[in-house]
Design an enzyme around this catalytic site. Structure first.
Site, PDB file in Angstrom:
ATOM      1  N   HIS A  19       0.814  -1.181  -0.034  1.00 50.38           N
ATOM      2  CA  HIS A  19      -0.091   0.023  -0.078  1.00 50.38           C
ATOM      3  C   HIS A  19       0.887   1.286   0.045  1.00 50.38           C
ATOM      4  O   HIS A  19       0.704   2.187  -0.767  1.00 50.38           O
ATOM      5  CB  HIS A  19      -0.794   0.006   1.150  1.00 50.38           C
ATOM      6  CG  HIS A  19      -1.618   1.331   1.454  1.00 50.38           C
ATOM      7  ND1 HIS A  19      -3.000   1.558   0.863  1.00 50.38           N
ATOM      8  CD2 HIS A  19      -1.514   2.356   2.166  1.00 50.38           C
ATOM      9  CE1 HIS A  19      -3.382   2.645   1.350  1.00 50.38           C
ATOM     10  NE2 HIS A  19      -2.359   3.279   2.090  1.00 50.38           N
ATOM     11  N   GLU A  20       2.158   1.217   0.749  1.00 52.61           N
ATOM     12  CA  GLU A  20       2.767   2.461   0.947  1.00 52.61           C
ATOM     13  C   GLU A  20       3.617   2.608  -0.407  1.00 52.61           C
ATOM     14  O   GLU A  20       3.601   3.993  -0.956  1.00 52.61           O
ATOM     15  CB  GLU A  20       3.810   2.208   2.135  1.00 52.61           C
ATOM     16  CG  GLU A  20       3.179   2.169   3.389  1.00 52.61           C
ATOM     17  CD  GLU A  20       2.000   3.560   3.675  1.00 52.61           C
ATOM     18  OE1 GLU A  20       2.300   4.478   3.066  1.00 52.61           O
ATOM     19  OE2 GLU A  20       1.133   3.203   4.529  1.00 52.61           O
TER      20      GLU A  20
END
Length: 236
Positions: free
Chosen positions: A103-104
């Site tokens: 996600h990051e």
């Protein structure tokens, strides 16, 4: 005359609703992450290793992956180009950790591609921070005045608060898009199997709900301020 009677105003129910929504979302993401932190990925890759692979596959070599303390303190810093992974993610090979790391990475890819909502969010950060800091002092000071001065200060405080709410709203597409990118990449590169992706999807969905809850709480607080002081400003 200061309007201290607002302290007992029934519109506090809006604040309480917002608090409950945020607490439920926060408990949900912690519970979901904890549950799937015990599910080791078949690939055996750690969050840091998955992040490095994803970044390099996207042609990103100038982002530094760092280990930061805390739980679920993971974030991408576009100004410093650092991808910061928490204790529960950096060295963990769970499907939850890999999902959060991916996600990051999604944010880093957004940054590289000039994703408009991310660019907009970064641009309004200073305004949102200033608005969040000044909103309540302006409103409280305005309560000690009457007439146009009071109306001006309170209105300015509400406008400042709205900047923080706008920031929360702009954050929503940024977060949902990063999760969508993460799930797609994890599947395409085989970092997670088809049977593991649903677990990661649950973790990322729970995390996204914390941003939805924060935005909802901000909107409810803004509505409360308008209900409280809108009529007063017109009367004054």
């Amino acid at each position: 005359m200061p309007y201290f009677y607002y302290y007992w105003d029934p519109t506090y129910i809006l604040v309480l609703i917002g608090v409950v929504i945020v607490l439920i979302a926060s408990a949900g993401v912690k519970s979901t992450f904890r549950r799937y932190s015990g599910q080791r990925s078949m690939s055996g890759m750690t969050g840091a290793q998955a992040a490095e692979r994803i970044l390099h596959s996207a042609g990103i070599y100038d982002v530094t992956i760092q280990h930061v303390s805390g739980s679920l303190t993971d974030h991408y810093n576009p100004a410093k180009k650092t991808l910061n992974l928490s204790d529960d993610v950096y060295g963990s090979a769970s499907v939850a950790a890999i999902g959060v790391a991916a996600h990051e990475c999604g944010h880093a890819i957004q940054h590289q591609n000039g994703y408009v909502p991310l660019t907009l969010r970064s641009a309004i950060v200073p305004v949102a921070n200033i608005g969040s800091t000044l909103s309540w002092p302006l409103i409280l000071i305005g309560l000690f005045f009457t007439g146009n001065t009071s109306a001006f200060l309170i209105s300015l405080g509400i406008i400042c608060f709205s900047f923080a709410v706008i920031f929360q709203l702009v954050t929503l597409p940024v977060e949902f898009n990063a999760s969508s990118r993460a799930l797609q990449i994890l599947g395409q590169q085989g970092i997670l199997s088809d049977s593991e992706l649903p677990y990661t999807r649950k973790v990322l969905r729970a995390a996204a709900m914390t941003y939805v809850a924060g935005a909802a709480a901000g909107l409810l607080q803004l509505l409360r301020l308008i209900l409280l002081f809108g009529g007063r400003n017109r009367n004054d």
